[in-house]
Design a protein around this motif. Structure first.
Motif, PDB file in Angstrom:
ATOM      1  N   ASP A 147     -31.094  68.639 -16.328  1.00 21.72           N
ATOM      2  CA  ASP A 147     -31.130  69.248 -15.001  1.00 21.72           C
ATOM      3  C   ASP A 147     -30.926  70.750 -15.124  1.00 21.72           C
ATOM      4  OD1 ASP A 147     -30.701  68.590 -11.849  1.00 21.72           O
ATOM      5  OD2 ASP A 147     -29.368  70.217 -12.467  1.00 21.72           O
ATOM      6  N   LEU A 148     -31.785  71.514 -14.456  1.00 24.86           N
ATOM      7  CA  LEU A 148     -31.660  72.967 -14.398  1.00 24.86           C
ATOM      8  C   LEU A 148     -31.383  73.359 -12.961  1.00 24.86           C
ATOM      9  CD1 LEU A 148     -31.882  75.765 -15.772  1.00 24.86           C
ATOM     10  CD2 LEU A 148     -34.324  75.718 -15.185  1.00 24.86           C
ATOM     11  N   GLU A 149     -30.234  73.990 -12.735  1.00 24.98           N
ATOM     12  CA  GLU A 149     -29.788  74.343 -11.385  1.00 24.98           C
ATOM     13  C   GLU A 149     -29.721  75.860 -11.242  1.00 24.98           C
ATOM     14  OE1 GLU A 149     -26.417  72.204  -9.109  1.00 24.98           O
ATOM     15  OE2 GLU A 149     -25.501  74.025  -9.938  1.00 24.98           O
ATOM     16  N   LEU A 150     -30.324  76.379 -10.176  1.00 26.46           N
ATOM     17  CA  LEU A 150     -30.342  77.813  -9.896  1.00 26.46           C
ATOM     18  C   LEU A 150     -29.535  78.073  -8.632  1.00 26.46           C
ATOM     19  CD1 LEU A 150     -34.173  78.391 -10.452  1.00 26.46           C
ATOM     20  CD2 LEU A 150     -32.338  78.629 -12.135  1.00 26.46           C
ATOM     21  N   GLN A 151     -28.515  78.917  -8.756  1.00 26.22           N
ATOM     22  CA  GLN A 151     -27.649  79.217  -7.615  1.00 26.22           C
ATOM     23  C   GLN A 151     -28.104  80.524  -6.963  1.00 26.22           C
ATOM     24  OE1 GLN A 151     -23.479  79.554  -8.526  1.00 26.22           O
ATOM     25  NE2 GLN A 151     -22.877  79.507  -6.391  1.00 26.22           N
ATOM     26  N   PHE A 152     -28.648  80.418  -5.752  1.00 24.97           N
ATOM     27  CA  PHE A 152     -29.101  81.600  -5.022  1.00 24.97           C
ATOM     28  C   PHE A 152     -27.981  82.210  -4.188  1.00 24.97           C
ATOM     29  CE2 PHE A 152     -32.971  79.273  -5.968  1.00 24.97           C
ATOM     30  CZ  PHE A 152     -33.823  80.293  -6.396  1.00 24.97           C
ATOM     31  N   SER A 153     -27.035  81.385  -3.789  1.00 29.13           N
ATOM     32  CA  SER A 153     -25.837  81.854  -3.088  1.00 29.13           C
ATOM     33  C   SER A 153     -24.781  80.776  -3.228  1.00 29.13           C
ATOM     34  CB  SER A 153     -26.142  82.118  -1.603  1.00 29.13           C
ATOM     35  OG  SER A 153     -26.353  80.901  -0.911  1.00 29.13           O
ATOM     36  N   LYS A 154     -23.594  81.013  -2.706  1.00 27.30           N
ATOM     37  CA  LYS A 154     -22.537  80.009  -2.806  1.00 27.30           C
ATOM     38  C   LYS A 154     -22.875  78.747  -2.013  1.00 27.30           C
ATOM     39  CE  LYS A 154     -18.379  82.504  -4.066  1.00 27.30           C
ATOM     40  NZ  LYS A 154     -16.944  82.698  -3.756  1.00 27.30           N
ATOM     41  N   ARG A 155     -23.788  78.881  -1.067  1.00 18.60           N
ATOM     42  CA  ARG A 155     -24.083  77.743  -0.191  1.00 18.60           C
ATOM     43  C   ARG A 155     -25.476  77.162  -0.384  1.00 18.60           C
ATOM     44  NH1 ARG A 155     -20.950  77.939   5.540  1.00 18.60           N
ATOM     45  NH2 ARG A 155     -18.915  78.521   4.710  1.00 18.60           N
ATOM     46  N   PHE A 156     -26.316  77.807  -1.186  1.00 17.96           N
ATOM     47  CA  PHE A 156     -27.668  77.294  -1.369  1.00 17.96           C
ATOM     48  C   PHE A 156     -28.071  77.357  -2.833  1.00 17.96           C
ATOM     49  CE2 PHE A 156     -32.324  78.011  -1.527  1.00 17.96           C
ATOM     50  CZ  PHE A 156     -32.724  76.761  -1.072  1.00 17.96           C
ATOM     51  N   LEU A 157     -28.521  76.198  -3.363  1.00 19.43           N
ATOM     52  CA  LEU A 157     -28.951  76.094  -4.751  1.00 19.43           C
ATOM     53  C   LEU A 157     -30.219  75.256  -4.813  1.00 19.43           C
ATOM     54  CD1 LEU A 157     -25.618  75.424  -4.488  1.00 19.43           C
ATOM     55  CD2 LEU A 157     -25.757  75.872  -6.934  1.00 19.43           C
ATOM     56  N   VAL A 158     -30.947  75.400  -5.914  1.00 22.17           N
ATOM     57  CA  VAL A 158     -32.152  74.611  -6.163  1.00 22.17           C
ATOM     58  C   VAL A 158     -32.060  74.053  -7.579  1.00 22.17           C
ATOM     59  CG1 VAL A 158     -34.668  74.643  -6.406  1.00 22.17           C
ATOM     60  CG2 VAL A 158     -33.573  75.975  -4.591  1.00 22.17           C
ATOM     61  N   SER A 159     -32.433  72.796  -7.754  1.00 19.38           N
ATOM     62  CA  SER A 159     -32.427  72.219  -9.095  1.00 19.38           C
ATOM     63  C   SER A 159     -33.727  71.455  -9.347  1.00 19.38           C
ATOM     64  CB  SER A 159     -31.228  71.281  -9.300  1.00 19.38           C
ATOM     65  OG  SER A 159     -31.312  70.154  -8.451  1.00 19.38           O
ATOM     66  N   VAL A 160     -34.139  71.455 -10.600  1.00 18.00           N
ATOM     67  CA  VAL A 160     -35.274  70.648 -11.053  1.00 18.00           C
ATOM     68  C   VAL A 160     -34.805  69.853 -12.258  1.00 18.00           C
ATOM     69  CG1 VAL A 160     -37.060  72.217 -10.208  1.00 18.00           C
ATOM     70  CG2 VAL A 160     -36.130  72.550 -12.494  1.00 18.00           C
ATOM     71  N   GLY A 161     -35.394  68.678 -12.452  1.00 17.12           N
ATOM     72  CA  GLY A 161     -34.921  67.876 -13.569  1.00 17.12           C
ATOM     73  C   GLY A 161     -35.859  66.747 -13.919  1.00 17.12           C
ATOM     74  N   TRP A 162     -35.510  66.085 -15.010  1.00 15.81           N
ATOM     75  CA  TRP A 162     -36.245  64.917 -15.498  1.00 15.81           C
ATOM     76  C   TRP A 162     -35.238  63.877 -15.961  1.00 15.81           C
ATOM     77  CZ3 TRP A 162     -40.974  62.718 -15.811  1.00 15.81           C
ATOM     78  CH2 TRP A 162     -41.129  61.660 -16.716  1.00 15.81           C
ATOM     79  N   GLU A 163     -35.508  62.611 -15.626  1.00 18.31           N
ATOM     80  CA  GLU A 163     -34.684  61.508 -16.091  1.00 18.31           C
ATOM     81  C   GLU A 163     -35.581  60.405 -16.641  1.00 18.31           C
ATOM     82  OE1 GLU A 163     -32.261  60.231 -12.835  1.00 18.31           O
ATOM     83  OE2 GLU A 163     -30.976  62.012 -12.897  1.00 18.31           O
ATOM     84  N   SER A 164     -35.168  59.830 -17.749  1.00 14.38           N
ATOM     85  CA  SER A 164     -35.837  58.657 -18.314  1.00 14.38           C
ATOM     86  C   SER A 164     -34.885  57.478 -18.239  1.00 14.38           C
ATOM     87  CB  SER A 164     -36.245  58.903 -19.768  1.00 14.38           C
ATOM     88  OG  SER A 164     -37.434  59.658 -19.849  1.00 14.38           O
ATOM     89  N   ALA A 165     -35.322  56.427 -17.558  1.00 14.50           N
ATOM     90  CA  ALA A 165     -34.502  55.228 -17.386  1.00 14.50           C
ATOM     91  C   ALA A 165     -35.107  54.072 -18.173  1.00 14.50           C
ATOM     92  CB  ALA A 165     -34.405  54.858 -15.915  1.00 14.50           C
ATOM     93  N   LEU A 166     -34.274  53.386 -18.939  1.00 16.40           N
ATOM     94  CA  LEU A 166     -34.684  52.197 -19.684  1.00 16.40           C
ATOM     95  C   LEU A 166     -33.982  50.988 -19.080  1.00 16.40           C
ATOM     96  CD1 LEU A 166     -34.523  53.559 -23.343  1.00 16.40           C
ATOM     97  CD2 LEU A 166     -36.551  53.282 -21.898  1.00 16.40           C
ATOM     98  N   TYR A 167     -34.779  49.997 -18.687  1.00 14.52           N
ATOM     99  CA  TYR A 167     -34.258  48.803 -18.028  1.00 14.52           C
ATOM    100  C   TYR A 167     -34.403  47.576 -18.922  1.00 14.52           C
ATOM    101  CZ  TYR A 167     -34.435  51.503 -13.685  1.00 14.52           C
ATOM    102  OH  TYR A 167     -34.241  52.448 -12.715  1.00 14.52           O
ATOM    103  N   VAL A 168     -33.637  46.546 -18.599  1.00  9.42           N
ATOM    104  CA  VAL A 168     -33.913  45.236 -19.172  1.00  9.42           C
ATOM    105  C   VAL A 168     -35.329  44.873 -18.729  1.00  9.42           C
ATOM    106  CG1 VAL A 168     -33.279  42.804 -19.173  1.00  9.42           C
ATOM    107  CG2 VAL A 168     -31.496  44.558 -19.049  1.00  9.42           C
ATOM    108  N   PRO A 169     -36.257  44.619 -19.646  1.00  9.08           N
ATOM    109  CA  PRO A 169     -37.663  44.409 -19.266  1.00  9.08           C
ATOM    110  C   PRO A 169     -37.827  43.279 -18.247  1.00  9.08           C
ATOM    111  CG  PRO A 169     -37.458  44.648 -21.637  1.00  9.08           C
ATOM    112  CD  PRO A 169     -36.059  44.522 -21.104  1.00  9.08           C
ATOM    113  N   GLN A 170     -38.759  43.477 -17.309  1.00  8.94           N
ATOM    114  CA  GLN A 170     -39.045  42.451 -16.304  1.00  8.94           C
ATOM    115  C   GLN A 170     -40.551  42.243 -16.201  1.00  8.94           C
ATOM    116  OE1 GLN A 170     -37.045  42.713 -12.489  1.00  8.94           O
ATOM    117  NE2 GLN A 170     -38.754  41.709 -11.442  1.00  8.94           N
ATOM    118  N   GLU A 171     -40.937  40.989 -16.121  1.00 12.25           N
ATOM    119  CA  GLU A 171     -42.351  40.659 -15.956  1.00 12.25           C
ATOM    120  C   GLU A 171     -42.816  40.982 -14.547  1.00 12.25           C
ATOM    121  OE1 GLU A 171     -42.926  36.470 -16.323  1.00 12.25           O
ATOM    122  OE2 GLU A 171     -41.314  35.970 -14.930  1.00 12.25           O
TER     123      GLU A 171
END
Length: 205
Positions: A147-171
């Motif tokens: 996650d990359l978070e950019l703080q523009f002020s004490k009350r407003f921020l923007v973040s972008v990110g990527w997550e990879s989730a691995l699950y118990v396989p399901q048919e």
């Protein structure tokens, strides 16, 4: 017993669009599904920790002084993501993911905060399709993310990110294991953009 004290805590509420990639037959049918990424955290920064040392147990005060920030999620009942993906071609999907346990490691501090994290997940999603078997996807999993978070002020921020989730396989079409890993749902990628709004919240401790 000591009387409860009124304490003001900065609360960060984040929300924004997310794109989900259900690798396997769902991805082959439709690569991207849409939804929302949600977060609610109490953010205890260095200034807050210094000002409220009396609230920290004595055995933890030394460790707290060395931290730039502590983030606490108030409830596991708040979903981490909502899947809201109407049928565009052949397949639609609706559902939610909860993250009952997560840990994050910041690699830099604000105003540009890069962090990596890991967590345990529980996801339910209903998949309906003209080309794939309708499926109630219900599985626990584990995720890794950045996650990359950019703080523009004490009350407003923007973040972008990527997550990879691995699950118990399901048919597809059932709740059992697929005959072959590639034939089921087991890996879900998520890219997101969040807008964060911070405000003071007063409670009693």
């Amino acid at each position: 017993m000591a009387a409860a004290q009124r304490v003001t805590v900065p609360v960060d509420v984040g929300v924004g669009p997310a794109a989900f990639l259900f690798f396997g037959p769902v991805f082959d049918d439709q690569p991207i599904h849409t939804g929302l990424k949600i977060s609610v955290d109490a953010v205890l920064d260095r200034e807050w920790l210094k000002k409220n040392q009396r609230l920290i147990p004595k055995r933890y005060r030394k460790q707290a002084q060395s931290l730039d920030e502590i983030r606490i999620s108030p409830s596991i009942l708040i979903p981490d993501t909502l899947i809201i993906s109407p049928k565009v071609r052949d397949t639609g999907m609706y559902g939610a993911t909860w993250k009952p346990l997560s840990l994050g490691l910041p690699l830099s501090s604000s105003p540009v905060r890069l962090s990596v994290g890991a967590g345990l997940l529980l996801t339910y999603a209903y998949l309906y399709s003209d080309t794939l078997a309708d499926t109630h996807f219900l599985r626990p999993g584990a995720e890794l993310g950045v996650d990359l978070e950019l703080q523009f002020s004490k009350r407003f921020l923007v973040s972008v990110g990527w997550e990879s989730a691995l699950y118990v396989p399901q048919e597809l079409g059932g709740l059992g294991l697929p005959d072959h890993l590639r034939d089921g749902i087991f890996h879900v990628g998520q890219a997101y953009l969040q807008l964060h709004f911070r405000f003071p919240y007063t409670t009693r401790l």
